[in-house]
Design a protein around this motif. Structure first.
Motif, PDB file in Angstrom:
ATOM      1  N   GLY A 153       0.694  -1.374   0.126  1.00 19.65           N
ATOM      2  CA  GLY A 153       0.082   0.041  -0.041  1.00 19.65           C
ATOM      3  C   GLY A 153       0.655   1.325  -0.045  1.00 19.65           C
ATOM      4  O   GLY A 153       0.486   2.269  -0.033  1.00 19.65           O
ATOM      5  N   ASN A 154       2.248   1.113   0.013  1.00 17.42           N
ATOM      6  CA  ASN A 154       3.071   2.317   0.049  1.00 17.42           C
ATOM      7  C   ASN A 154       3.346   2.436  -1.342  1.00 17.42           C
ATOM      8  O   ASN A 154       3.956   1.508  -2.039  1.00 17.42           O
ATOM      9  CB  ASN A 154       4.351   1.869   0.814  1.00 17.42           C
ATOM     10  CG  ASN A 154       4.737   3.025   1.694  1.00 17.42           C
ATOM     11  OD1 ASN A 154       5.904   2.918   2.342  1.00 17.42           O
ATOM     12  ND2 ASN A 154       4.178   4.110   1.593  1.00 17.42           N
ATOM     13  N   ASP A 155       2.906   3.394  -1.990  1.00 11.22           N
ATOM     14  CA  ASP A 155       2.732   3.675  -3.460  1.00 11.22           C
ATOM     15  C   ASP A 155       4.030   4.642  -3.964  1.00 11.22           C
ATOM     16  O   ASP A 155       4.072   5.652  -3.533  1.00 11.22           O
ATOM     17  CB  ASP A 155       1.559   3.887  -4.181  1.00 11.22           C
ATOM     18  CG  ASP A 155       0.919   5.006  -3.497  1.00 11.22           C
ATOM     19  OD1 ASP A 155       1.442   5.585  -2.654  1.00 11.22           O
ATOM     20  OD2 ASP A 155      -0.116   5.426  -4.379  1.00 11.22           O
ATOM     21  N   PHE A 156       4.430   4.181  -5.341  1.00  9.89           N
ATOM     22  CA  PHE A 156       5.620   4.924  -5.910  1.00  9.89           C
ATOM     23  C   PHE A 156       5.633   5.134  -7.152  1.00  9.89           C
ATOM     24  O   PHE A 156       5.105   4.195  -7.773  1.00  9.89           O
ATOM     25  CB  PHE A 156       6.991   4.366  -5.243  1.00  9.89           C
ATOM     26  CG  PHE A 156       7.146   4.128  -3.702  1.00  9.89           C
ATOM     27  CD1 PHE A 156       7.759   5.109  -3.056  1.00  9.89           C
ATOM     28  CD2 PHE A 156       6.740   2.850  -3.345  1.00  9.89           C
ATOM     29  CE1 PHE A 156       7.632   5.067  -1.614  1.00  9.89           C
ATOM     30  CE2 PHE A 156       7.128   2.943  -1.735  1.00  9.89           C
ATOM     31  CZ  PHE A 156       7.265   3.789  -1.119  1.00  9.89           C
ATOM     32  N   VAL A 157       5.886   6.078  -7.725  1.00  9.52           N
ATOM     33  CA  VAL A 157       6.246   6.538  -9.097  1.00  9.52           C
ATOM     34  C   VAL A 157       7.677   6.161  -9.512  1.00  9.52           C
ATOM     35  O   VAL A 157       8.642   6.843  -8.978  1.00  9.52           O
ATOM     36  CB  VAL A 157       5.765   8.019  -9.627  1.00  9.52           C
ATOM     37  CG1 VAL A 157       6.300   8.471 -10.929  1.00  9.52           C
ATOM     38  CG2 VAL A 157       4.166   8.105  -9.415  1.00  9.52           C
ATOM     39  N   VAL A 158       7.878   5.497 -10.394  1.00 13.46           N
ATOM     40  CA  VAL A 158       9.437   5.067 -10.659  1.00 13.46           C
ATOM     41  C   VAL A 158       9.745   5.420 -12.184  1.00 13.46           C
ATOM     42  O   VAL A 158       8.903   5.085 -13.071  1.00 13.46           O
ATOM     43  CB  VAL A 158       9.512   3.340 -10.641  1.00 13.46           C
ATOM     44  CG1 VAL A 158      11.029   3.033 -10.610  1.00 13.46           C
ATOM     45  CG2 VAL A 158       8.968   2.897  -9.141  1.00 13.46           C
ATOM     46  N   LEU A 159      10.838   6.011 -12.430  1.00 18.16           N
ATOM     47  CA  LEU A 159      11.365   6.343 -13.543  1.00 18.16           C
ATOM     48  C   LEU A 159      12.663   5.957 -14.050  1.00 18.16           C
ATOM     49  O   LEU A 159      13.619   6.112 -13.089  1.00 18.16           O
ATOM     50  CB  LEU A 159      11.337   8.021 -13.818  1.00 18.16           C
ATOM     51  CG  LEU A 159       9.865   8.633 -13.742  1.00 18.16           C
ATOM     52  CD1 LEU A 159       9.753   9.120 -12.233  1.00 18.16           C
ATOM     53  CD2 LEU A 159       9.513   9.566 -14.740  1.00 18.16           C
ATOM     54  N   ASP A 160      12.862   5.331 -15.176  1.00 20.42           N
ATOM     55  CA  ASP A 160      14.148   5.014 -15.605  1.00 20.42           C
ATOM     56  C   ASP A 160      15.002   6.239 -16.137  1.00 20.42           C
ATOM     57  O   ASP A 160      14.632   6.719 -17.100  1.00 20.42           O
ATOM     58  CB  ASP A 160      14.141   4.145 -16.445  1.00 20.42           C
ATOM     59  CG  ASP A 160      15.519   3.431 -17.130  1.00 20.42           C
ATOM     60  OD1 ASP A 160      16.425   3.912 -16.835  1.00 20.42           O
ATOM     61  OD2 ASP A 160      15.462   2.568 -17.819  1.00 20.42           O
ATOM     62  N   ASN A 161      16.001   6.755 -14.999  1.00 18.90           N
ATOM     63  CA  ASN A 161      16.730   7.887 -15.440  1.00 18.90           C
ATOM     64  C   ASN A 161      18.380   7.521 -15.810  1.00 18.90           C
ATOM     65  O   ASN A 161      19.179   8.622 -15.548  1.00 18.90           O
ATOM     66  CB  ASN A 161      16.569   9.034 -14.305  1.00 18.90           C
ATOM     67  CG  ASN A 161      17.034  10.374 -14.583  1.00 18.90           C
ATOM     68  OD1 ASN A 161      16.886  10.770 -15.757  1.00 18.90           O
ATOM     69  ND2 ASN A 161      17.848  11.188 -13.691  1.00 18.90           N
ATOM     70  N   ARG A 162      18.693   6.487 -16.173  1.00 18.81           N
ATOM     71  CA  ARG A 162      19.829   6.174 -16.482  1.00 18.81           C
ATOM     72  C   ARG A 162      20.475   6.999 -17.459  1.00 18.81           C
ATOM     73  O   ARG A 162      21.748   7.063 -17.437  1.00 18.81           O
ATOM     74  CB  ARG A 162      20.056   4.774 -16.736  1.00 18.81           C
ATOM     75  CG  ARG A 162      19.729   3.685 -15.644  1.00 18.81           C
ATOM     76  CD  ARG A 162      19.964   2.075 -16.139  1.00 18.81           C
ATOM     77  NE  ARG A 162      18.761   1.837 -16.961  1.00 18.81           N
ATOM     78  CZ  ARG A 162      18.808   0.916 -17.850  1.00 18.81           C
ATOM     79  NH1 ARG A 162      19.642   0.209 -17.922  1.00 18.81           N
ATOM     80  NH2 ARG A 162      17.501   0.774 -18.621  1.00 18.81           N
ATOM     81  N   ASP A 163      19.767   7.582 -18.501  1.00 15.32           N
ATOM     82  CA  ASP A 163      20.190   8.467 -19.492  1.00 15.32           C
ATOM     83  C   ASP A 163      20.074   9.903 -18.976  1.00 15.32           C
ATOM     84  O   ASP A 163      20.396  10.874 -19.747  1.00 15.32           O
ATOM     85  CB  ASP A 163      19.501   8.267 -20.724  1.00 15.32           C
ATOM     86  CG  ASP A 163      18.066   8.474 -20.576  1.00 15.32           C
ATOM     87  OD1 ASP A 163      17.319   8.746 -19.907  1.00 15.32           O
ATOM     88  OD2 ASP A 163      17.429   8.015 -21.813  1.00 15.32           O
ATOM     89  N   GLY A 164      19.509  10.407 -18.001  1.00 14.14           N
ATOM     90  CA  GLY A 164      19.295  11.619 -17.480  1.00 14.14           C
ATOM     91  C   GLY A 164      18.318  12.355 -18.136  1.00 14.14           C
ATOM     92  O   GLY A 164      18.012  13.631 -18.004  1.00 14.14           O
TER      93      GLY A 164
END
Length: 278
Positions: free
Chosen positions: A10-21
């Motif tokens: 129930g602890n929710d998160f937005v996750v983004l792949d930022n390996r290329d900045g």
């Protein structure tokens, strides 16, 4: 801007792949700072809605699979988040960034994790607990006895006899901003022992500034304090969260290794449009 939303108990998160900045470029093009970006994305009703935002980045040390940047929903940076780390690990596993054994970099140090059940459960080796001490506070004219411990981030733990009827937000906020924990404040946890090696926990989270359905480092803090106080016999400790999920805390008797295990759900993938930030 592509993103994924995951939740752990129930602890929710937005996750983004930022390996290329690309996230930083996107934010700069909008003439925003990261705090404003995070607040808009995490806002309920007008944004995606989440307790926090996670950026997956290239590691500083090639021995590790990735580095993360973790933001609370108010845009503040946190050193560590137990449930967030489990979501980050599943994201990395499914995106081919890491395998079943994972190492990643946080402000709290290197975190190791194991992917179970094809990512639907994740077991994370947290940083060693530190700074444990008993604390007595004057809160709203009453004496409140509890224990402070850092399980990657600071936590204050209070045992109560009846947790379901407790006003967690009011009492939690008073403790979170108490002068004893200045300047950064603390997360606040309330626990009730409900069986042999079983506890129920509710948490007021710093940075979210309210009660969340679960807090991984908070559940861990409550389990460790319960062990040190003799309220539970030892490892593992089952922790029942506000959201109804079960978290399992494993640890060695000397607390040199402490693990957080629990479910992770991949909710959906989506795309952030620029008009959200106008």
């Amino acid at each position: 801007m592509r993103f994924s939303k995951l939740h752990a108990s129930g602890n929710d998160f937005v996750v983004l792949d930022n390996r290329d900045g690309k996230v930083y470029s996107f934010v700069n093009d909008l003439r925003l700072d990261m705090k404003d970006f995070v607040v808009k994305v995490c806002a309920f009703h007008t944004g995606v809605g989440a307790d926090g935002l996670i950026l997956i980045e290239s590691p500083d040390d090639p021995k590790n699979h990735f580095k993360w940047q973790f933001f609370n929903s108010d845009g503040s940076v946190a050193e560590m988040c137990g449930n967030g780390s489990r979501c980050a690990v599943r994201f990395a596993y499914e995106r081919g960034i890491a395998g079943q054994e994972v190492r990643f970099e946080t402000l709290a140090g290197i975190i190791k994790a194991e992917v179970l059940e094809k990512g639907r459960r994740v077991k994370v080796l947290l940083t060693k607990p530190k700074d444990y001490r008993d604390v007595t506070l004057d809160v709203k004219g009453t004496r409140l006895e509890g224990s402070f411990i850092n399980t990657g981030v600071p936590h204050f733990v209070v045992r109560v006899e009846e947790i379901d009827s407790l006003d967690v937000v009011s009492l939690g906020r008073a403790v979170r901003f108490h002068p004893a924990f200045e300047p950064k404040g603390t997360n606040v946890n309330f626990l009730q022992v409900v069986g042999e090696n079983k506890i129920k926990v509710r948490t007021y989270e710093r940075g979210v500034e309210g009660e969340t359905l679960a807090c991984g480092t908070g559940a861990t803090a409550c389990a460790i304090v319960s062990y040190l106080k003799g309220w539970v016999k030892g490892s593992p400790v089952d922790v029942f969260t506000k959201g109804g999920d079960l978290l399992r805390i494993h640890f060695l008797p000397d607390l040199q290794e402490v693990y957080l295990e629990g479910p992770v759900v991949w909710v959906f993938d989506g795309e952030l449009r620029e008009e959200l930030f106008l």
